[in-house]
Scaffold this motif. Sequence first.
Motif, PDB file in Angstrom:
ATOM      1  N   LEU A  18       0.734  -0.783   0.226  1.00 38.34           N
ATOM      2  CA  LEU A  18       0.046   0.099  -0.197  1.00 38.34           C
ATOM      3  C   LEU A  18       0.816   1.393  -0.132  1.00 38.34           C
ATOM      4  O   LEU A  18       0.584   2.658  -0.019  1.00 38.34           O
ATOM      5  CB  LEU A  18      -1.096  -0.158   1.124  1.00 38.34           C
ATOM      6  CG  LEU A  18      -2.267  -1.152   1.277  1.00 38.34           C
ATOM      7  CD1 LEU A  18      -2.859  -1.241   2.435  1.00 38.34           C
ATOM      8  CD2 LEU A  18      -2.892  -1.286  -0.013  1.00 38.34           C
ATOM      9  N   VAL A  19       2.266   1.025  -0.072  1.00 40.17           N
ATOM     10  CA  VAL A  19       3.441   2.381  -0.378  1.00 40.17           C
ATOM     11  C   VAL A  19       2.676   3.080  -0.938  1.00 40.17           C
ATOM     12  O   VAL A  19       2.688   3.632  -1.602  1.00 40.17           O
ATOM     13  CB  VAL A  19       4.132   2.287  -0.224  1.00 40.17           C
ATOM     14  CG1 VAL A  19       5.400   3.213  -0.526  1.00 40.17           C
ATOM     15  CG2 VAL A  19       5.002   1.408   1.635  1.00 40.17           C
ATOM     16  N   ILE A  20       3.249   2.438  -2.269  1.00 41.02           N
ATOM     17  CA  ILE A  20       2.623   2.945  -3.833  1.00 41.02           C
ATOM     18  C   ILE A  20       1.061   3.764  -4.082  1.00 41.02           C
ATOM     19  O   ILE A  20       1.164   5.016  -4.174  1.00 41.02           O
ATOM     20  CB  ILE A  20       2.960   2.221  -5.416  1.00 41.02           C
ATOM     21  CG1 ILE A  20       3.887   1.111  -4.993  1.00 41.02           C
ATOM     22  CG2 ILE A  20       2.243   2.228  -6.286  1.00 41.02           C
ATOM     23  CD1 ILE A  20       5.130   2.382  -5.343  1.00 41.02           C
ATOM     24  N   PRO A  21       0.052   3.494  -3.728  1.00 41.52           N
ATOM     25  CA  PRO A  21      -1.049   4.072  -3.398  1.00 41.52           C
ATOM     26  C   PRO A  21      -0.391   5.268  -2.718  1.00 41.52           C
ATOM     27  O   PRO A  21      -1.590   6.540  -3.483  1.00 41.52           O
ATOM     28  CB  PRO A  21      -1.789   2.496  -2.922  1.00 41.52           C
ATOM     29  CG  PRO A  21      -1.560   1.933  -3.310  1.00 41.52           C
ATOM     30  CD  PRO A  21      -0.808   1.695  -3.010  1.00 41.52           C
ATOM     31  N   ALA A  22      -0.921   4.613  -1.586  1.00 41.38           N
ATOM     32  CA  ALA A  22      -0.307   5.824  -0.196  1.00 41.38           C
ATOM     33  C   ALA A  22       0.648   7.128  -0.737  1.00 41.38           C
ATOM     34  O   ALA A  22       0.305   8.142  -0.941  1.00 41.38           O
ATOM     35  CB  ALA A  22       0.083   5.715   1.196  1.00 41.38           C
ATOM     36  N   LEU A  23       1.463   6.379  -2.075  1.00 43.77           N
ATOM     37  CA  LEU A  23       2.560   8.100  -2.237  1.00 43.77           C
ATOM     38  C   LEU A  23       1.757   8.318  -3.523  1.00 43.77           C
ATOM     39  O   LEU A  23       1.982  10.225  -3.814  1.00 43.77           O
ATOM     40  CB  LEU A  23       3.215   6.965  -3.159  1.00 43.77           C
ATOM     41  CG  LEU A  23       4.711   7.093  -2.203  1.00 43.77           C
ATOM     42  CD1 LEU A  23       5.630   6.246  -2.488  1.00 43.77           C
ATOM     43  CD2 LEU A  23       5.358   8.676  -1.581  1.00 43.77           C
ATOM     44  N   LEU A  24       1.157   8.169  -4.795  1.00 44.46           N
ATOM     45  CA  LEU A  24       0.529   8.786  -5.774  1.00 44.46           C
ATOM     46  C   LEU A  24      -0.517   9.650  -4.954  1.00 44.46           C
ATOM     47  O   LEU A  24      -1.176  10.390  -5.717  1.00 44.46           O
ATOM     48  CB  LEU A  24      -0.651   7.455  -6.763  1.00 44.46           C
ATOM     49  CG  LEU A  24       0.562   6.397  -7.100  1.00 44.46           C
ATOM     50  CD1 LEU A  24      -0.244   5.210  -7.893  1.00 44.46           C
ATOM     51  CD2 LEU A  24       1.347   7.175  -8.068  1.00 44.46           C
ATOM     52  N   ALA A  25      -1.805   9.173  -3.860  1.00 42.01           N
ATOM     53  CA  ALA A  25      -2.181   9.763  -3.372  1.00 42.01           C
ATOM     54  C   ALA A  25      -1.974  11.682  -2.552  1.00 42.01           C
ATOM     55  O   ALA A  25      -2.817  12.392  -3.176  1.00 42.01           O
ATOM     56  CB  ALA A  25      -3.436   9.506  -2.390  1.00 42.01           C
ATOM     57  N   LEU A  26      -0.223  10.997  -2.110  1.00 43.93           N
ATOM     58  CA  LEU A  26       0.336  12.190  -2.033  1.00 43.93           C
ATOM     59  C   LEU A  26       0.403  13.093  -2.727  1.00 43.93           C
ATOM     60  O   LEU A  26       0.420  14.184  -2.352  1.00 43.93           O
ATOM     61  CB  LEU A  26       0.884  11.574  -0.880  1.00 43.93           C
ATOM     62  CG  LEU A  26       2.557  13.050  -0.300  1.00 43.93           C
ATOM     63  CD1 LEU A  26       1.799  13.851   0.476  1.00 43.93           C
ATOM     64  CD2 LEU A  26       3.437  12.377  -0.096  1.00 43.93           C
ATOM     65  N   ILE A  27       1.110  13.096  -3.917  1.00 42.66           N
ATOM     66  CA  ILE A  27       1.603  12.891  -5.112  1.00 42.66           C
ATOM     67  C   ILE A  27       0.223  13.858  -5.783  1.00 42.66           C
ATOM     68  O   ILE A  27       0.714  15.450  -6.042  1.00 42.66           O
ATOM     69  CB  ILE A  27       2.060  12.558  -5.752  1.00 42.66           C
ATOM     70  CG1 ILE A  27       3.481  12.020  -5.519  1.00 42.66           C
ATOM     71  CG2 ILE A  27       1.882  13.150  -7.570  1.00 42.66           C
ATOM     72  CD1 ILE A  27       4.287  10.997  -6.220  1.00 42.66           C
TER      73      ILE A  27
END
Length: 468
Positions: A233-242
Motif C-alpha cells: 500500500l506504499v505506492i497507492p499512498a504515495l500516488l495519493a500524496l502526489i
Amino acid sequence: MTRSASPVGAYGRPRHYGIAAPGPNRRAGSGSRTIAVLAFAALLAATIALNSFRIGGVPIRSIVTVGVLVLAIHFYFDVAKDVFEKNLLLLALAAGLAVLGVFVSLVNGAPPFAIFRSVTEVHLQAAATIMVAAILARVAGARASALAIVAVIGVSACVAVAQMMDIHSAWALRRALGPLPTEAIEGLNLLERRPVGLSFSPIQLSTHLCLAFAAFVAVRSKLRGPTDGADPLVIPALLALIAAAIVCATRSPILGALVFMAAYAVQRRTTWLLLFLVLAALALYFVWPLLMGLVETTAPRVVRTDDNSSAARWTLVYYGLRLFGDNPLGYGLTFAPMTLWQSYWPDLYMMQAPRGTRENDLHNYFINMLNIYGIGILLLSPLVARLLWHSKASLIFFVPYLVHIIFHNSGPFYNDNVIWFVIAAIAAANHGREAHSYSTRELIGSRNSRPRQMRPAYGRTPAQTVAD
C-alpha cells in the motif's frame, strides 16, 4: 473490586489471553475506544481548521486541547501516568526550547507579553497536545488513530479539490473558518490555483498531507512487524500524496515522495520499486507536456522552477545564514526576518527575487529554528539525538515531511502541532506490540507456575512406586 479506567467501563482482559496485564497495559473497552477515537479526530480537526478563532486573545484550539487533556487525565489516569513517563524526553525538549527561547528573547529586548504569548502558544500548547494525543491514541488504538488522521486530513484534501474546481461552497466553507492568506484565487489557470482545504494555507495543507502519509505507512509498518518485503500500500499512498500536492500546487511533497521512494526501495532491497520509479518518471516526462497542452498553454506552478518563489529560496537561505552569522546567540521567539533586511540590502538587491527578504519568512524550518534559538540549541542536541534513535525504525516514513519543511516555514515546535498526533499514533502501535509481548510472557509464566503432577516412573503409577 475492579477500578474503573474510563467513563464507560473498566478495562477488560486482552483478547485471547486469560490474564489481564496490570495498569496501563490493559485494553480499553469498545465504548472507551470509540469515545477516544472520536475525541482524537475532533481535536485534530480543531487543530487544523480553527486557526483564527480566539477567546480573550487565546486560540480556541488551545482551550479545547487543555480541556480534553484534563478530562483524559481524569478518566484515564493510569494511562496518562504511563504516557507521561514514555514522553519525558519529548516534554523535556519542549521545556528546554521554552527556557532557551525566553532567555534569548530577553537578551534581545523582546516585550515580556510577546514572550509569554509565544511560550504559551508554541511550547505549552505543544506539550499539552503531546500528552492528550498520546493518551487518546493509547486508548483508541494505533490503527483507529491512524485512520482518524487520514480521514480528517483526507476531508481537507477533498475540500481542496472542490476549491480547485472553483466550487463556491468549498471556498465559502474555508472563509467561514477565517481569512485566507490570499484572495487572488479566481481567474488563475486550473493548476496554478492554491487551494487550502480546511487548513490555513496551501503550505499547511501540504504539511498535513505529508504527515497523513507518514501516519498511515508507519503504523502499518509497526503492525505488520519486522519484514523485509515492501508494503503493497506504499505506492497507492504515495500516488495519493502526489495527487494532493498537485491539487494544492506545492512542489516539495512531490520531491519528498520521490526521495522516499528511492530510499525505501534501497532499504527493503526491492527492485520492483526502483523499476516503478524509473518507469513513472519516464511516463511523466513524456505524457505531462501533452496533458498540459490539452488543459492550458502555460506550465502549471507545480512543475516550474523559474518563478519568484523558487528563485527566492536561495536568496532567503543566504539571508538567513547571514542573520545567524551576525548574531549567533539568536533573535528570540519574536524573530521576524522581514524587519531586518535594511542593513543587508546592498548585498541582496542584486540576487534573484530579493524582494522576498522584505516580505517573507526564511522558508526553511532549520534556519528559522537556528535564528530563533541561536547556537544554544546545540545544548539540546543530545535530547534530539536520543529521540531520533528511539524512533529510527519510523524515520524513513517522514522523508516527504522532512523534505517539505526544508523549503517552508513549518515543523515541530514551529507552526505545526499536527505532528504530535502522528507521533502519538505511532507510539500507540509500539505500545500495542509491547503489551502483546508482555501478555504473552505473563501467560507463559502463569502456565509454568502451575503445580506439576507427578509422572509415573517407567510407566508405573505413583501408588505403585510408593508401594515398592
